[in-house]
Design a protein around this motif. Structure first.
Motif, mmCIF file in Angstrom:
data_model
loop_
_atom_site.group_PDB
_atom_site.id
_atom_site.type_symbol
_atom_site.label_atom_id
_atom_site.label_comp_id
_atom_site.label_asym_id
_atom_site.label_seq_id
_atom_site.Cartn_x
_atom_site.Cartn_y
_atom_site.Cartn_z
ATOM 1 N N GLU A 1 0.833 -1.201 0.000
ATOM 2 C CA GLU A 1 0.000 0.000 0.000
ATOM 3 C C GLU A 1 0.871 1.255 0.000
ATOM 4 O OE1 GLU A 1 -2.303 -0.724 3.495
ATOM 5 O OE2 GLU A 1 -3.917 -1.722 2.374
ATOM 6 N N ASP A 2 1.959 1.244 0.774
ATOM 7 C CA ASP A 2 2.877 2.386 0.814
ATOM 8 C C ASP A 2 3.532 2.601 -0.546
ATOM 9 O OD1 ASP A 2 2.284 2.778 3.472
ATOM 10 O OD2 ASP A 2 4.106 1.810 4.225
ATOM 11 N N ALA A 3 3.928 1.499 -1.183
ATOM 12 C CA ALA A 3 4.575 1.588 -2.492
ATOM 13 C C ALA A 3 3.634 2.195 -3.522
ATOM 14 C CB ALA A 3 5.041 0.208 -2.945
ATOM 15 N N MET A 4 2.403 1.731 -3.545
ATOM 16 C CA MET A 4 1.442 2.233 -4.517
ATOM 17 C C MET A 4 1.076 3.690 -4.236
ATOM 18 S SD MET A 4 -1.012 -1.123 -5.003
ATOM 19 C CE MET A 4 -1.877 -0.411 -6.398
ATOM 20 N N ARG A 5 0.960 4.048 -2.967
ATOM 21 C CA ARG A 5 0.649 5.430 -2.609
ATOM 22 C C ARG A 5 1.777 6.365 -3.049
ATOM 23 N NH1 ARG A 5 0.699 4.787 2.416
ATOM 24 N NH2 ARG A 5 -1.421 3.983 2.534
ATOM 25 N N SER A 6 2.996 5.942 -2.826
ATOM 26 C CA SER A 6 4.146 6.762 -3.223
ATOM 27 C C SER A 6 4.204 6.931 -4.733
ATOM 28 C CB SER A 6 5.436 6.110 -2.716
ATOM 29 O OG SER A 6 6.566 6.822 -3.173
ATOM 30 N N MET A 7 3.983 5.853 -5.467
ATOM 31 C CA MET A 7 4.039 5.921 -6.924
ATOM 32 C C MET A 7 2.893 6.751 -7.494
ATOM 33 S SD MET A 7 5.179 1.950 -7.581
ATOM 34 C CE MET A 7 5.029 1.999 -9.363
ATOM 35 N N ARG A 8 1.734 6.678 -6.870
ATOM 36 C CA ARG A 8 0.597 7.462 -7.358
ATOM 37 C C ARG A 8 0.831 8.965 -7.184
ATOM 38 N NH1 ARG A 8 -2.976 3.257 -4.904
ATOM 39 N NH2 ARG A 8 -3.843 2.042 -6.633
ATOM 40 N N SER A 9 1.602 9.339 -6.170
ATOM 41 C CA SER A 9 1.851 10.759 -5.922
ATOM 42 C C SER A 9 3.026 11.299 -6.735
ATOM 43 C CB SER A 9 2.113 10.995 -4.427
ATOM 44 O OG SER A 9 3.343 10.402 -4.034
ATOM 45 N N ALA A 10 3.809 10.408 -7.317
ATOM 46 C CA ALA A 10 4.990 10.819 -8.078
ATOM 47 C C ALA A 10 4.616 11.239 -9.494
ATOM 48 C CB ALA A 10 6.005 9.676 -8.123
ATOM 49 N N SER A 11 5.546 11.895 -10.158
ATOM 50 C CA SER A 11 5.343 12.284 -11.557
ATOM 51 C C SER A 11 5.255 11.040 -12.431
ATOM 52 C CB SER A 11 6.510 13.151 -12.031
ATOM 53 O OG SER A 11 6.617 13.145 -13.439
ATOM 54 N N PRO A 12 4.166 10.865 -13.187
ATOM 55 C CA PRO A 12 4.063 9.705 -14.088
ATOM 56 C C PRO A 12 5.215 9.650 -15.085
ATOM 57 C CG PRO A 12 1.922 10.747 -13.830
ATOM 58 C CD PRO A 12 2.924 11.669 -13.190
ATOM 59 N N THR A 13 5.611 10.802 -15.596
ATOM 60 C CA THR A 13 6.734 10.839 -16.536
ATOM 61 C C THR A 13 8.017 10.392 -15.857
ATOM 62 O OG1 THR A 13 5.709 12.682 -17.732
ATOM 63 C CG2 THR A 13 8.047 12.280 -18.133
ATOM 64 N N SER A 14 8.244 10.872 -14.638
ATOM 65 C CA SER A 14 9.460 10.495 -13.909
ATOM 66 C C SER A 14 9.506 9.009 -13.610
ATOM 67 C CB SER A 14 9.559 11.287 -12.603
ATOM 68 O OG SER A 14 9.841 12.642 -12.860
ATOM 69 N N LEU A 15 8.359 8.419 -13.314
ATOM 70 C CA LEU A 15 8.317 6.981 -13.049
ATOM 71 C C LEU A 15 8.767 6.203 -14.280
ATOM 72 C CD1 LEU A 15 4.966 6.586 -11.064
ATOM 73 C CD2 LEU A 15 7.300 6.469 -10.155
#
Length: 276
Positions: free
Chosen positions: A162-176
């Motif tokens: 859940e923490d991993a998904m929350r962090s990724m959702r808040s990050a820049s999609p392009t940066s990911l």
């Protein structure tokens, strides 16, 4: 030969300096993370090399989520070479000074003398490597998300997922997407090549001609601190592969003010190798 003594928080540039050392010594106070995607950046400073060398897809996990590791976990995954108690670091430094000039074998003997084998917490993220490999080895960021969702659906929710998904959702999609490509590119490159492609990506971010997520992320997280970044594009599915590729495009000939990285020629290195 370089010895890094890491007795606190090491992120970003500090990680780039310490992870490239011949020996990296950590303690019970050490905290490591590469959270660059959260501000519209990506893990650089050689991260595409040292993260890509970690077991399985652990490097992808750390880079995409910005998850934190303690000293024991760094030792376990290979980011550190030795674990020394914080209170013993002054003794280690004194011993190295007294042995100067130092050879690599002498340093290794001293480090082994002071080294401890810390117990890893039962809840350590490194104990979830099987799941991490299954999810974060997927070809795309979208598929990584889908795999994590399937993991929750089939095996129940775990806090770290859940923490991993929350962090990724808040990050820049392009940066990911840039981050994933950079780490996987690093698996087939040496350090000089990794630094070169990272420099190219970073310069293209600074130019702001593809998007301005780095500036927006810095505003939202570092300056205004409202944590309400407006990413462009705002969703992963809107970030085309062609857009990601543009960040890795050579700077030469694009703009007279921007050129590719020119690394200094080292002993035994040809000029063509230095100019990657």
């Amino acid at each position: 030969m370089k010895v890094a003594l890491v007795d606190g928080i090491v992120m970003g540039g500090g990680a780039g300096l310490s992870m490239q050392a011949t020996f990296c010594v950590v303690t019970e106070n050490t905290v490591f993370a590469m959270p660059e995607a959260s501000i519209g950046l990506f893990p650089d400073v050689g991260a595409s090399k040292f993260l890509s060398k970690l077991p399985g897809a652990f490097g992808e996990y750390l880079a995409l989520t910005g998850a934190r590791l303690n000293g024991g976990e760094m030792l376990a995954c290979g980011l550190a070479s030795h674990f020394v108690l914080s209170k013993e670091l002054p003794l280690l430094e004194k011993a190295m000074c007294e042995e100067a000039p130092l050879s690599k074998s002498t340093v290794l003997d001293l480090l082994n003398k002071f080294a401890h084998n810390p117990n890893m917490n039962e809840n350590s993220i490194f104990r979830r490597l099987e799941i991490i490999n299954r999810c974060f080895s997927r070809p795309t960021v979208e598929e990584i998300f889908s795999s994590l969702e399937n993991e929750i659906e089939n095996n129940g929710a775990e806090k770290w997922i859940e923490d991993a998904m929350r962090s990724m959702r808040s990050a820049s999609p392009t940066s990911l997407k840039i981050t994933l490509k950079s780490i996987r590119k690093g698996r087939t490159q040496d350090l000089e090549q990794c630094l070169t492609h990272e420099y190219t990506v970073f310069c293209n971010m600074l130019r702001g001609s593809i998007n301005r997520d780095f500036f927006e992320g810095s505003r939202a997280i570092l300056f205004d601190k409202d944590k309400k970044a407006k990413w462009d594009p705002p969703k992963l599915e809107l970030v085309a592969d062609g857009m990601v590729d543009k960040f890795f495009t050579s700077l030469d000939g694009v703009d007279p003010d921007w050129v590719n990285l020119r690394l200094p020629i080292r002993l035994g290195q040809t000029r063509s190798r230095a100019r990657l």
